[in-house]
Motif scaffolding. Structure first.
Motif, PDB file in Angstrom:
ATOM      1  N   SER A  10       7.414 -49.103  24.192  1.00  0.00           N
ATOM      2  CA  SER A  10       8.509 -50.239  23.659  1.00  0.00           C
ATOM      3  C   SER A  10       8.546 -50.981  25.109  1.00  0.00           C
ATOM      4  CB  SER A  10       9.924 -49.434  23.587  1.00  0.00           C
ATOM      5  OG  SER A  10      10.245 -48.673  24.831  1.00  0.00           O
ATOM      6  N   LEU A  11       8.358 -50.563  26.197  1.00  0.00           N
ATOM      7  CA  LEU A  11       8.445 -51.578  27.280  1.00  0.00           C
ATOM      8  C   LEU A  11       7.299 -52.462  27.701  1.00  0.00           C
ATOM      9  CD1 LEU A  11      10.344 -49.230  29.854  1.00  0.00           C
ATOM     10  CD2 LEU A  11      11.134 -51.228  28.843  1.00  0.00           C
ATOM     11  N   ASN A  12       6.168 -52.135  27.027  1.00  0.00           N
ATOM     12  CA  ASN A  12       4.938 -52.943  27.153  1.00  0.00           C
ATOM     13  C   ASN A  12       4.408 -53.326  25.875  1.00  0.00           C
ATOM     14  OD1 ASN A  12       4.002 -52.412  30.118  1.00  0.00           O
ATOM     15  ND2 ASN A  12       4.630 -50.574  29.435  1.00  0.00           N
ATOM     16  N   LEU A  13       5.187 -53.490  24.653  1.00  0.00           N
ATOM     17  CA  LEU A  13       4.923 -53.918  23.364  1.00  0.00           C
ATOM     18  C   LEU A  13       3.525 -53.587  22.630  1.00  0.00           C
ATOM     19  CD1 LEU A  13       6.443 -56.041  25.362  1.00  0.00           C
ATOM     20  CD2 LEU A  13       6.155 -57.883  23.650  1.00  0.00           C
ATOM     21  N   ASN A  14       3.267 -52.478  23.145  1.00  0.00           N
ATOM     22  CA  ASN A  14       2.010 -51.851  22.523  1.00  0.00           C
ATOM     23  C   ASN A  14       1.777 -50.286  22.775  1.00  0.00           C
ATOM     24  OD1 ASN A  14      -0.440 -52.106  21.267  1.00  0.00           O
ATOM     25  ND2 ASN A  14      -1.570 -53.423  22.741  1.00  0.00           N
ATOM     26  N   TYR A  15       1.182 -49.760  21.864  1.00  0.00           N
ATOM     27  CA  TYR A  15       0.762 -48.224  21.755  1.00  0.00           C
ATOM     28  C   TYR A  15      -0.134 -47.899  23.166  1.00  0.00           C
ATOM     29  CZ  TYR A  15       2.547 -48.316  16.963  1.00  0.00           C
ATOM     30  OH  TYR A  15       3.083 -48.325  15.900  1.00  0.00           O
ATOM     31  N   MET A  16       0.205 -47.095  23.815  1.00  0.00           N
ATOM     32  CA  MET A  16      -0.267 -46.788  25.011  1.00  0.00           C
ATOM     33  C   MET A  16      -1.361 -45.918  25.210  1.00  0.00           C
ATOM     34  SD  MET A  16       1.349 -48.831  26.842  1.00  0.00           S
ATOM     35  CE  MET A  16       0.586 -48.759  28.303  1.00  0.00           C
ATOM     36  N   HIS A  17      -1.292 -45.158  24.076  1.00  0.00           N
ATOM     37  CA  HIS A  17      -2.578 -44.011  24.122  1.00  0.00           C
ATOM     38  C   HIS A  17      -3.829 -44.644  23.952  1.00  0.00           C
ATOM     39  CE1 HIS A  17      -1.768 -43.728  19.972  1.00  0.00           C
ATOM     40  NE2 HIS A  17      -3.150 -43.265  19.779  1.00  0.00           N
ATOM     41  N   TYR A  18      -3.956 -45.804  23.270  1.00  0.00           N
ATOM     42  CA  TYR A  18      -5.273 -46.346  23.113  1.00  0.00           C
ATOM     43  C   TYR A  18      -5.884 -46.853  24.302  1.00  0.00           C
ATOM     44  CZ  TYR A  18      -4.208 -46.264  18.193  1.00  0.00           C
ATOM     45  OH  TYR A  18      -3.810 -45.848  16.758  1.00  0.00           O
ATOM     46  N   ARG A  19      -5.264 -47.089  25.502  1.00  0.00           N
ATOM     47  CA  ARG A  19      -5.581 -47.672  26.458  1.00  0.00           C
ATOM     48  C   ARG A  19      -6.861 -46.870  27.091  1.00  0.00           C
ATOM     49  NH1 ARG A  19      -2.366 -51.482  28.812  1.00  0.00           N
ATOM     50  NH2 ARG A  19      -3.175 -51.077  30.860  1.00  0.00           N
ATOM     51  N   ASP A  20      -7.674 -47.538  28.412  1.00  0.00           N
ATOM     52  CA  ASP A  20      -8.753 -46.727  28.908  1.00  0.00           C
ATOM     53  C   ASP A  20      -8.449 -45.499  29.283  1.00  0.00           C
ATOM     54  OD1 ASP A  20     -10.195 -48.831  27.707  1.00  0.00           O
ATOM     55  OD2 ASP A  20     -10.051 -50.038  29.823  1.00  0.00           O
ATOM     56  N   TYR A  21      -7.313 -45.529  30.113  1.00  0.00           N
ATOM     57  CA  TYR A  21      -6.907 -44.383  30.756  1.00  0.00           C
ATOM     58  C   TYR A  21      -6.177 -43.228  29.948  1.00  0.00           C
ATOM     59  CZ  TYR A  21      -2.817 -47.206  31.840  1.00  0.00           C
ATOM     60  OH  TYR A  21      -1.934 -48.219  31.931  1.00  0.00           O
ATOM     61  N   GLU A  22      -6.666 -42.776  28.737  1.00  0.00           N
ATOM     62  CA  GLU A  22      -5.913 -41.550  27.810  1.00  0.00           C
ATOM     63  C   GLU A  22      -5.761 -40.606  28.739  1.00  0.00           C
ATOM     64  OE1 GLU A  22      -8.276 -41.306  24.280  1.00  0.00           O
ATOM     65  OE2 GLU A  22      -8.119 -43.060  23.438  1.00  0.00           O
ATOM     66  N   ALA A  23      -4.571 -39.952  28.180  1.00  0.00           N
ATOM     67  CA  ALA A  23      -4.162 -38.716  28.927  1.00  0.00           C
ATOM     68  C   ALA A  23      -5.121 -37.554  28.582  1.00  0.00           C
ATOM     69  CB  ALA A  23      -2.862 -38.328  28.628  1.00  0.00           C
ATOM     70  N   SER A  24      -5.411 -36.810  29.848  1.00  0.00           N
ATOM     71  CA  SER A  24      -6.267 -35.525  29.402  1.00  0.00           C
ATOM     72  C   SER A  24      -5.281 -34.662  29.074  1.00  0.00           C
ATOM     73  CB  SER A  24      -7.113 -35.300  30.807  1.00  0.00           C
ATOM     74  OG  SER A  24      -6.008 -34.960  31.710  1.00  0.00           O
ATOM     75  N   SER A  25      -3.982 -34.707  29.412  1.00  0.00           N
ATOM     76  CA  SER A  25      -3.162 -33.761  29.210  1.00  0.00           C
ATOM     77  C   SER A  25      -1.599 -34.316  29.326  1.00  0.00           C
ATOM     78  CB  SER A  25      -3.106 -32.502  29.778  1.00  0.00           C
ATOM     79  OG  SER A  25      -2.699 -32.619  31.195  1.00  0.00           O
ATOM     80  N   ARG A  26      -0.619 -33.532  28.579  1.00  0.00           N
ATOM     81  CA  ARG A  26       0.614 -34.379  28.743  1.00  0.00           C
ATOM     82  C   ARG A  26       1.238 -34.310  29.963  1.00  0.00           C
ATOM     83  NH1 ARG A  26       5.911 -33.675  28.332  1.00  0.00           N
ATOM     84  NH2 ARG A  26       5.870 -31.414  29.049  1.00  0.00           N
ATOM     85  N   THR A  27       0.830 -33.412  30.972  1.00  0.00           N
ATOM     86  CA  THR A  27       1.183 -33.352  32.286  1.00  0.00           C
ATOM     87  C   THR A  27      -0.096 -33.460  33.234  1.00  0.00           C
ATOM     88  OG1 THR A  27       1.456 -30.974  32.197  1.00  0.00           O
ATOM     89  CG2 THR A  27       3.355 -32.204  31.509  1.00  0.00           C
ATOM     90  N   GLY A  28      -0.948 -33.778  32.696  1.00  0.00           N
ATOM     91  CA  GLY A  28      -2.269 -33.771  33.640  1.00  0.00           C
ATOM     92  C   GLY A  28      -2.198 -34.744  34.434  1.00  0.00           C
TER      93      GLY A  28
END
Length: 578
Positions: free
Chosen positions: A279-297
């Protein structure tokens, strides 16, 4: 004048006496077996007693290592100092009782380990239903403290008091164990830092580029903007179907005041750490280059950076807005902002300290101990938000309020729970917790109406106001992965999606700013719509999509459930379950 020196001949000592003297000195505060060796004697190995101090501070390093993705050194500093000081006091008291430093160290280590293992031991015993006394929660707690902490420490003290020999071998063993544990945590922390080193793009540079590419511009009058996240606030349908609470009266009151209520809205993600960056960056974030390896990784931390250095703030500040940041009480990424012109934080007990004490003997009392701080922090934010309307400059205010999300610290009328009620919370079932959640929703509604009336009455220019949940309540599915959901069971799947994704999403958009609004708008499009309608930007609206964690535990990239939600809605025969 030189005085003659008389040398007194020392009597010879037996081997037994020498050994006894050596043990006596070993137990002194000098921590060594002997003082400096004489001429021709082999140096005596020093028997350092370090394990009580390492065991004392180990919980801080352990917790930091397992939360390095969000914990800050500044948060851990005070708990570290307090635990180290407490350990020193325990060692001193133990030495006064035992008059032997090695024994004092052992007694202190035993106490510290049992103190912090209490919660884990209780959880293990409760899981296997071992020893249920059938007492009231407070009495039950006192009995368990006696059995798991006081009794073992007492037996240890009695044994050490009866043993004459200084336990040098046990001291060396405990020193080794404590050093190994500390090294494991330090290696884990160091490994996390190395994984982050140079792996992710410069978020601030990206945001600067986004500001340069922004096609909008400042259009008079510049209105104050309030973006208020009510953590875990579910949709009206979620509250009605799962919690037995009707929120229609609240919606009607807001609609009377000119708010647009997005009744079919849902969150884009089930976690705050993906929802807020979106919401604060106006775009879906998980599509970015630095996808999360885990929710808390370790690769998850850049998402925190996109909260702290977000696009909305940078764009608004470039147009002359001042930024007021209101800290949350339990979420590190929103505790402060270095971009803010005003940082508001009334928290006294930080989340790190709360998590540190949660598995300890103080576990059942943590809710009681933190309630005043939690209550005051929430009330403080609502009061300080009112003050922003008096600022002569246009202000963007962002507040992340941990309400109606647990802990449960407000009754429906805002009153306190009694000591016994708070103690009993841990033993209550899901239905009782649902009532507590609904009570906090009712209290949040009263504070929202009170704040709205104040802002509308005291703002020279009608402001833009957004109240939004970052995800659904999740009481039944808290932190659950979709692997825990039977997708073949239509009812179970519907309840999971409804409770985790259905959110509150309401807007005050004066002077025609609500044109093009639609009932199913999600947070990903909130500021795209605002920038287009009030600042002449030309952001295309995104598809309103929702994601949940993957069923595959080896792949944490979230999966799109938008089509699944559409199917669920069709099965609801035209009603809107979210």
């Amino acid at each position: 004048m030189l005085m003659p020196v008389f040398l007194e001949k020392k009597p010879k000592t037996t081997d037994v006496e020498e050994k006894s003297m050596s043990e006596k000195h070993a137990g002194s505060f000098r921590i060594s077996g002997k003082s400096q060796p004489g001429f021709g004697e082999r140096p005596v190995k020093r028997n350092w007693v370090i394990h009580p101090f390492l065991f004392g501070i180990y919980p801080v390093f352990f917790l930091f290592a397992h939360n390095a993705h969000e914990a800050e050194v500044s948060e851990a500093a005070l708990p570290f100092a307090v635990l180290l000081g407490f350990t020193c006091v325990m060692v001193l008291v133990s030495w006064i009782l035992l008059r032997n430093f090695h024994k004092a160290g052992i007694l202190t280590s035993v106490f510290m380990v049992l103190f912090f293992m209490y919660g884990h031991t209780r959880m293990y015993l409760d899981r296997f239903e071992v020893f249920h006394f059938g007492l009231r929660p407070l009495h039950d707690y006192l009995v368990w403290v006696g059995l798991l902490v006081i009794l073992p420490v007492g037996l240890c003290f009695y044994t050490l008091l009866r043993v004459q020999k200084t336990p040098l071998g046990l001291t060396r063993f405990l020193n080794l164990v404590s050093i190994i544990l500390m090294m494991m945590s330090l290696i884990q922390i160091g490994g996390f830092k190395l994984k982050l080193w140079g792996k992710h793009p410069d978020v601030r540079r990206e945001q600067d580029s986004a500001v340069e590419a922004f096609t909008g511009h400042a259009i008079a009058p510049l209105r104050d903007i309030y973006y208020i996240i009510l953590d875990g606030y579910g949709s009206a349908q979620t509250l009605k179907d799962i919690y037995g609470y009707s929120n229609e009266g609240f919606y009607e009151e807001l609609e009377k005041r000119g708010f647009y209520v997005a009744r079919e809205s849902r969150s884009n993600y089930v976690y705050t750490t993906w929802s807020l960056p979106t919401s604060l960056n106006l775009n879906y974030m998980h599509y970015r280059d630095y996808e999360a390896s885990s929710r808390t990784g370790p690769r998850f931390r850049p998402f925190y950076s996109t909260i702290k250095n977000n696009r909305v703030v940078r764009i608004l500040k470039s147009m002359g807005y001042r930024y007021a940041h209101f800290a949350s009480t339990a979420y590190p990424p929103t505790k402060a902002s270095r971009d803010a012109d005003f940082n508001f934080n009334n928290e006294k007990i930080n989340e790190f300290a709360t998590m540190l004490l949660k598995p300890s003997v103080l576990n059942p009392l943590m809710t009681v101990l933190t309630v005043p701080d939690r209550r005051q922090s929430v009330l403080y934010v609502f009061e300080k938000l009112k003050e922003m309307s008096k600022n002569p400059d246009p202000v963007f205010s962002f507040a992340h309020i941990i309400l109606p999300h647990p802990p449960y610290v407000f009754k429906e009328d805002g009153g306190n729970y009694s000591f016994n009620q708070l103690i009993n919370l841990g033993s209550q079932g899901g239905e009782y917790r649902k009532k507590l959640y609904a009570a906090q929703v009712a209290f949040a509604n009263k504070k929202v109406i009170e704040l709205v009336d104040y802002l509308l009455a005291n703002s020279e220019i009608p402001p833009i106001i957004i109240f939004q949940g970052d995800h659904g309540p999740r009481l039944e599915w808290r932190m659950a992965r979709t692997s825990a959901v039977n997708r073949e069971d239509e009812t179970e799947l519907r309840e999971y999606l409804k409770e985790t994704l259905g959110i509150l999403n309401i807007y005050y958009l004066p002077d025609g700013g609500d044109r093009n609004m639609y009932p199913s708008i999600t947070p990903a499009n909130s500021f795209r719509m605002i920038f287009n309608n009030y600042f002449g930007a030309d952001y295309p609206l995104l598809d309103d999509e929702s994601f949940v964690p993957s069923q595959d535990t080896s792949n944490s990239t979230p999966i799109n459930v938008t089509e699944t939600i559409a199917e669920v809605r069709r099965h609801e025969e035209g009603s809107y379950p979210f």
